[in-house]
Write a protein that holds these residues in place. Structure first.
Motif, PDB file in Angstrom:
ATOM      1  N   LYS A  97       0.839  -1.198   0.000  1.00 29.26           N
ATOM      2  CA  LYS A  97       0.000   0.000   0.000  1.00 29.26           C
ATOM      3  C   LYS A  97       0.873   1.247   0.000  1.00 29.26           C
ATOM      4  N   ASN A  98       1.877   1.286   0.884  1.00 34.54           N
ATOM      5  CA  ASN A  98       2.772   2.438   0.937  1.00 34.54           C
ATOM      6  C   ASN A  98       3.531   2.623  -0.373  1.00 34.54           C
ATOM      7  N   GLU A  99       3.971   1.518  -0.957  1.00 33.50           N
ATOM      8  CA  GLU A  99       4.655   1.585  -2.253  1.00 33.50           C
ATOM      9  C   GLU A  99       3.700   2.107  -3.332  1.00 33.50           C
ATOM     10  N   ALA A 100       2.458   1.628  -3.324  1.00 30.88           N
ATOM     11  CA  ALA A 100       1.470   2.039  -4.325  1.00 30.88           C
ATOM     12  C   ALA A 100       1.189   3.534  -4.219  1.00 30.88           C
ATOM     13  N   LEU A 101       1.035   4.037  -3.001  1.00 29.68           N
ATOM     14  CA  LEU A 101       0.780   5.462  -2.803  1.00 29.68           C
ATOM     15  C   LEU A 101       1.962   6.304  -3.273  1.00 29.68           C
ATOM     16  N   LYS A 102       3.168   5.850  -2.968  1.00 32.25           N
ATOM     17  CA  LYS A 102       4.375   6.571  -3.398  1.00 32.25           C
ATOM     18  C   LYS A 102       4.474   6.572  -4.923  1.00 32.25           C
ATOM     19  N   LYS A 103       4.253   5.423  -5.531  1.00 33.35           N
ATOM     20  CA  LYS A 103       4.329   5.313  -6.990  1.00 33.35           C
ATOM     21  C   LYS A 103       3.257   6.168  -7.641  1.00 33.35           C
ATOM     22  N   PHE A 104       2.045   6.181  -7.065  1.00 31.65           N
ATOM     23  CA  PHE A 104       0.971   7.011  -7.594  1.00 31.65           C
ATOM     24  C   PHE A 104       1.411   8.477  -7.610  1.00 31.65           C
ATOM     25  N   ALA A 105       1.977   8.969  -6.502  1.00 28.55           N
ATOM     26  CA  ALA A 105       2.398  10.366  -6.404  1.00 28.55           C
ATOM     27  C   ALA A 105       3.452  10.699  -7.458  1.00 28.55           C
ATOM     28  N   GLU A 106       4.405   9.787  -7.681  1.00 35.68           N
ATOM     29  CA  GLU A 106       5.456  10.016  -8.669  1.00 35.68           C
ATOM     30  C   GLU A 106       4.879  10.117 -10.087  1.00 35.68           C
ATOM     31  N   ILE A 107       4.061   9.153 -10.449  1.00 35.52           N
ATOM     32  CA  ILE A 107       3.497   9.122 -11.804  1.00 35.52           C
ATOM     33  C   ILE A 107       2.505  10.269 -11.996  1.00 35.52           C
ATOM     34  N   PHE A 108       1.736  10.593 -10.954  1.00 36.58           N
ATOM     35  CA  PHE A 108       0.762  11.680 -11.036  1.00 36.58           C
ATOM     36  C   PHE A 108       1.456  12.990 -11.416  1.00 36.58           C
ATOM     37  N   LYS A 109       2.565  13.283 -10.762  1.00 31.98           N
ATOM     38  CA  LYS A 109       3.296  14.515 -11.064  1.00 31.98           C
ATOM     39  C   LYS A 109       3.782  14.509 -12.510  1.00 31.98           C
ATOM     40  N   GLN A 110       4.330  13.389 -12.957  1.00 28.68           N
ATOM     41  CA  GLN A 110       4.792  13.278 -14.347  1.00 28.68           C
ATOM     42  C   GLN A 110       3.645  13.504 -15.329  1.00 28.68           C
ATOM     43  N   GLU A 111       2.480  12.930 -15.037  1.00 29.64           N
ATOM     44  CA  GLU A 111       1.318  13.068 -15.924  1.00 29.64           C
ATOM     45  C   GLU A 111       0.784  14.505 -15.939  1.00 29.64           C
ATOM     46  N   GLN A 112       0.812  15.169 -14.786  1.00 34.03           N
ATOM     47  CA  GLN A 112       0.387  16.570 -14.761  1.00 34.03           C
ATOM     48  C   GLN A 112       1.266  17.422 -15.664  1.00 34.03           C
ATOM     49  N   ILE A 113       2.564  17.228 -15.558  1.00 29.46           N
ATOM     50  CA  ILE A 113       3.518  18.005 -16.359  1.00 29.46           C
ATOM     51  C   ILE A 113       3.361  17.650 -17.833  1.00 29.46           C
ATOM     52  N   LYS A 114       3.321  16.373 -18.136  1.00 28.11           N
ATOM     53  CA  LYS A 114       3.187  15.920 -19.526  1.00 28.11           C
ATOM     54  C   LYS A 114       1.915  16.470 -20.165  1.00 28.11           C
ATOM     55  N   ASN A 115       0.826  16.494 -19.413  1.00 29.20           N
ATOM     56  CA  ASN A 115      -0.468  16.947 -19.940  1.00 29.20           C
ATOM     57  C   ASN A 115      -0.748  18.423 -19.670  1.00 29.20           C
ATOM     58  N   LYS A 116       0.237  19.127 -19.080  1.00 30.14           N
ATOM     59  CA  LYS A 116       0.146  20.570 -18.832  1.00 30.14           C
ATOM     60  C   LYS A 116      -1.064  20.966 -17.974  1.00 30.14           C
ATOM     61  N   VAL A 117      -1.323  20.182 -16.935  1.00 33.26           N
ATOM     62  CA  VAL A 117      -2.421  20.487 -16.011  1.00 33.26           C
ATOM     63  C   VAL A 117      -1.819  21.273 -14.840  1.00 33.26           C
ATOM     64  N   TYR A 118      -1.989  22.593 -14.924  1.00 38.65           N
ATOM     65  CA  TYR A 118      -1.429  23.507 -13.924  1.00 38.65           C
ATOM     66  C   TYR A 118      -2.547  24.274 -13.244  1.00 38.65           C
ATOM     67  N   PRO A 119      -2.385  24.692 -11.979  1.00 42.18           N
ATOM     68  CA  PRO A 119      -1.202  24.505 -11.146  1.00 42.18           C
ATOM     69  C   PRO A 119      -1.050  23.044 -10.725  1.00 42.18           C
ATOM     70  N   LEU A 120       0.190  22.666 -10.501  1.00 42.44           N
ATOM     71  CA  LEU A 120       0.478  21.284 -10.117  1.00 42.44           C
ATOM     72  C   LEU A 120      -0.125  20.986  -8.750  1.00 42.44           C
ATOM     73  N   LEU A 121      -0.737  19.840  -8.644  1.00 46.89           N
ATOM     74  CA  LEU A 121      -1.202  19.327  -7.362  1.00 46.89           C
ATOM     75  C   LEU A 121      -0.068  18.471  -6.822  1.00 46.89           C
ATOM     76  N   GLU A 122       0.468  18.880  -5.696  1.00 46.87           N
ATOM     77  CA  GLU A 122       1.622  18.161  -5.147  1.00 46.87           C
ATOM     78  C   GLU A 122       1.246  17.505  -3.831  1.00 46.87           C
ATOM     79  N   PHE A 123       1.811  16.337  -3.603  1.00 44.44           N
ATOM     80  CA  PHE A 123       1.578  15.586  -2.371  1.00 44.44           C
ATOM     81  C   PHE A 123       2.795  15.715  -1.483  1.00 44.44           C
ATOM     82  N   GLU A 124       2.567  15.611  -0.170  1.00 49.39           N
ATOM     83  CA  GLU A 124       3.674  15.698   0.790  1.00 49.39           C
ATOM     84  C   GLU A 124       4.641  14.560   0.575  1.00 49.39           C
TER      85      GLU A 124
END
Length: 123
Positions: free
Chosen positions: A96-123
């Motif tokens: 679960k912890n790995e999945a949440l971490k991986k989700f946060a990493e990929i989510f940021k990449q997808e936001q940037i790739k798809n130009k969805v700003y402002p970026l939603l960032e996780f702690e």
């Protein structure tokens, strides 16, 4: 509704249900960069969420997509998910912890790739 520097757990507990309701209980399949309204931004965040979920690994060793969808969205307990894979509780907590971490990493990449700003960032 969405605040920066929130954890992924909080996103799925508090923000995801609201985004889903605002979308008319639909999962968007496209990103709209022409309309800069707040509602379209939320729609785009929901679209990026599902783009991210669909990029997560989903193998018996790393069932990240299953954990995010079943536990974080459908509220199935980690113990029920662990029983499906015939492992112990600590295995489920670690995945679960790995999945949440991986989700946060990929989510940021997808936001940037798809130009969805402002970026939603996780702690």
């Amino acid at each position: 509704m969405i605040k920066h520097n929130k954890g992924v757990r909080d996103f799925f507990k508090n923000d995801y249900p609201k985004l889903y309701l605002l979308s008319g209980s639909q999962i968007p399949t496209d990103i709209n960069l022409k309309d800069k309204s707040r509602m379209v931004y939320y729609w785009n965040v929901l679209a990026v969420t599902w783009l991210t979920i669909n990029k997560l690994e989903n193998t018996p060793q790393h069932p990240y997509k299953t954990i995010i969808v079943e536990h974080c969205i459908n509220h199935v307990t980690i113990n029920d998910i662990v029983n499906t894979y015939k492992h112990s509780g600590s295995w489920g907590t670690n995945r679960k912890n790995e999945a949440l971490k991986k989700f946060a990493e990929i989510f940021k990449q997808e936001q940037i790739k798809n130009k969805v700003y402002p970026l939603l960032e996780f702690e």
